[in-house]
Design an enzyme around this catalytic site. Structure first.
Site: not given
Length: 586
Positions: A26, A28, A45, A147
């Site tokens: 996605g 941010t 987000k 991540d």
């Protein structure tokens, strides 16, 4: 060109002001909450939607709601952003979290050995302990971050602690097998930190450990993950060299954190922490003067229980294990370059401990014909610049503390370069500022409560707005701001209603008094001002009539007074004439 989302308002509340970039799952943004007077920042987000097909949206919606429930629990940890809310708007899914004031770890890491100083071993150990504690918590909640990278580790400005952000890529431990992750899907900043198994849909708990190990190696070597060599036979990363200032023990731990095969890697954050604690304890117990020969134990054989890293090893002597994938390297190398590199590291230690002149003097001992000489000269120049910046920012922080400008203290402190000596000094100032902030906060809260008790919500709000954003009572302040603002609006609406009632009864004087109580900034203020002008106009004839009535009454009183006075004078005149006659007769 501005991003198309900049300026947009979501849920009639969150206005997008900055694009922070995209991740695997996605986009941010930084937004401001326009519902509050001081418009606090938050992070929004937006979940990536690959298809608007109803079945896909239903699946995504279920996953989104499930994962946001997880994020609510994760946000309870002091080193994970607080969960604020989540919502769906125009078939897009949004998550809102706390904005962390501070700087990303990228600002502290050496980049390609050209920017920033290489970390000392103790700094790497402190970093690992801090970050592994966060990983241990999220893994215990059944979540894998997926991540971990420098951009997602924020050094909080207030207390200097690490905060792990961007949980948009999380997966459940129970469902670790996800679709394959293609390289073109991965942001460039994540490449090198993502372990091999993640690309084939076999993400594990220790996938996060691999990423953390790569960050620690970057801190020690100044090389980003993609700049490190890979052994073509074993696929293991070759990272340690003659110039890497790290003990054998820590090097063994880091090597085991980044093993290519996740099955022979550390299996949990707790296991890494135990290895680090064991290393610290054993190092404190004994200082070995000479390297000893140890039996080489292949890492593949260490898949049993206990600490696989330390099997067959003694503290600081993991030489043979470290040779795996590292080519031919001897710890006993005494080449001139190695000696000069050691001089530079000793100089760096002096610099970090606060002796700039000694550090420069040591660095200048490196001869001009040495390969290390250019680095030494560049380092000296960088030290002088950073030292000057640190001294200036420390002075600004100190002055701000004396003048009770707490926000300026934190702002100046955050600009102090990562020099241990100056960081220690500035942290003392930050601690003092925090103590003063908490004392000021309690005083302002007490005043706000007193004004609210007296129903003077405008004054109460003013006191609350004076509380520094860095205060630990931030959540309470936000709650009270919303509460008192609502009560002030209700009270203003009540005064307007009472003013209308008085006006209908012809009591425009009372109506005006009610309207004057309505504070500026409330929704009915403009309407109250219009009514105030209207009622003042209607009040003028009444006042004129009153003045006329008062004049008539006053005139009547005066006339009566004059009449009475005239009668007395006449009576006195008669008596006076009589007295004269009597005198003449006599």
């Amino acid at each position: 060109m501005n991003h198309p989302m900049i300026g947009k308002v979501l849920q009639a509340r969150y206005q997008i002001v900055q694009n922070l970039g995209s991740g695997v799952f996605g986009q941010t943004y930084i937004a401001i909450d326009i519902n509050y007077p001081h418009q606090p920042k938050c992070v929004v987000k937006q979940l990536k939607v690959n298809s608007l097909h109803s079945s896909h949206l239903d699946t995504l919606r279920l996953r989104f709601l499930t994962e946001t429930e997880t994020l609510k629990h994760l946000g309870q940890h002091p080193q994970i952003p607080n969960f604020i809310t989540c919502f769906e708007e125009n078939e897009r899914f949004y998550l809102v979290q706390e904005y962390i004031a501070g700087h990303a770890l990228t600002a502290e890491l050496p980049i390609a050995q050209n920017w920033g100083y290489l970390w000392r071993e103790d700094e790497v150990i402190t970093f690992l302990e801090d970050a592994l504690t966060i990983l241990e918590f999220i893994h215990s909640q059944g979540v894998i971050h997926c991540d971990i990278k420098p951009e997602n580790l924020i050094r909080r400005a207030v207390n200097g602690k690490l905060v792990l952000i961007d949980f948009g890529s999380i997966v459940s431990v129970n469902f670790a097998i996800d679709p394959e992750l293609y390289i073109y899907q991965v942001p460039a900043t994540s490449l090198g930190y993502i372990p091999p198994e993640q690309f084939i849909g076999q993400t594990q708990i220790n996938s996060d450990i691999y990423a953390l190990g790569m960050i620690a190696i970057q801190a020690l070597t100044g090389l980003e993950p993609l700049q490190l060599r890979v052994d073509p036979d074993s696929n293991e990363i070759i990272w340690r060299s003659v110039d890497t200032p790290v003990s054998d023990y820590l090097a063994a731990i880091l090597t085991h954190m980044i093993r290519y095969n996740y099955q022979v890697r550390f299996q949990s954050a707790a296991e890494v922490l135990r290895a680090i604690q064991q290393m610290k304890w054993e190092t404190a117990q004994t200082q070995l003067q000479q390297p000893q020969q140890i039996e080489y134990v292949p890492a593949e054989a260490n898949s049993g229980s206990g600490s696989p890293l330390l099997t067959g090893m003694k503290v600081g002597l993991a030489v043979n294990t470290l040779l795996m994938g590292l080519g031919t390297y001897s710890l006993l190398s005494n080449s001139p370059a190695n000696t000069e590199t050691e001089i530079l590291y000793k100089a760096t230690k002096e610099y970090q401990e606060g002796d700039l002149q000694q550090a420069i003097a040591l660095a200048k001992l490196i001869p001009s014909h040495s390969n290390v000489y250019p680095d030494a000269q560049a380092t000296i120049e960088e030290w002088q610049q950073q030292w000057q910046t640190a001294a200036k920012q420390y002075s600004l922080a100190e002055q701000a503390l004396l003048e009770s400008r707490w926000s300026d203290v934190f702002s100046a402190a955050s600009e102090v370069p990562n020099i241990a000596y100056w960081q220690t000094k500035v942290q003392d100032i930050v601690k003092q500022a925090n103590v003063n902030i908490e004392a000021q906060t309690q005083d302002l809260l007490a005043r706000a409560y007193a004004q609210a008790q007296a129903k003077d919500f405008s004054s109460a709000l003013e006191y609350l707005r004076q509380i520094p954003q860095e205060s630990s009572a931030g959540a309470l302040v936000q709650k009270k701001l919303a509460e008192y603002n609502e009560k002030r609006q209700i009270r203003a609406a009540y005064f307007l209603h009472q003013a209308r009632k008085q006006a209908l009864a012809g009591n425009f004087d009372n109506a005006v008094n009610y309207l004057r109580k309505i504070p500026q900034g409330t929704p009915v203020y403009a309407q109250a001002q219009a009514k105030l002008n209207e009622y003042k106009q209607k009040l003028r004839p009444q006042m004129q009539n009153q003045r006329i009535a008062y004049s008539v009454i006053a005139a009547t009183k005066k006339a009566k007074s004059l009449f009475a006075e005239s009668s007395v004078i006449k009576a006195n005149n008669v008596n006076f004439e009589t007295q004269l006659q009597e005198v003449n007769i006599n």
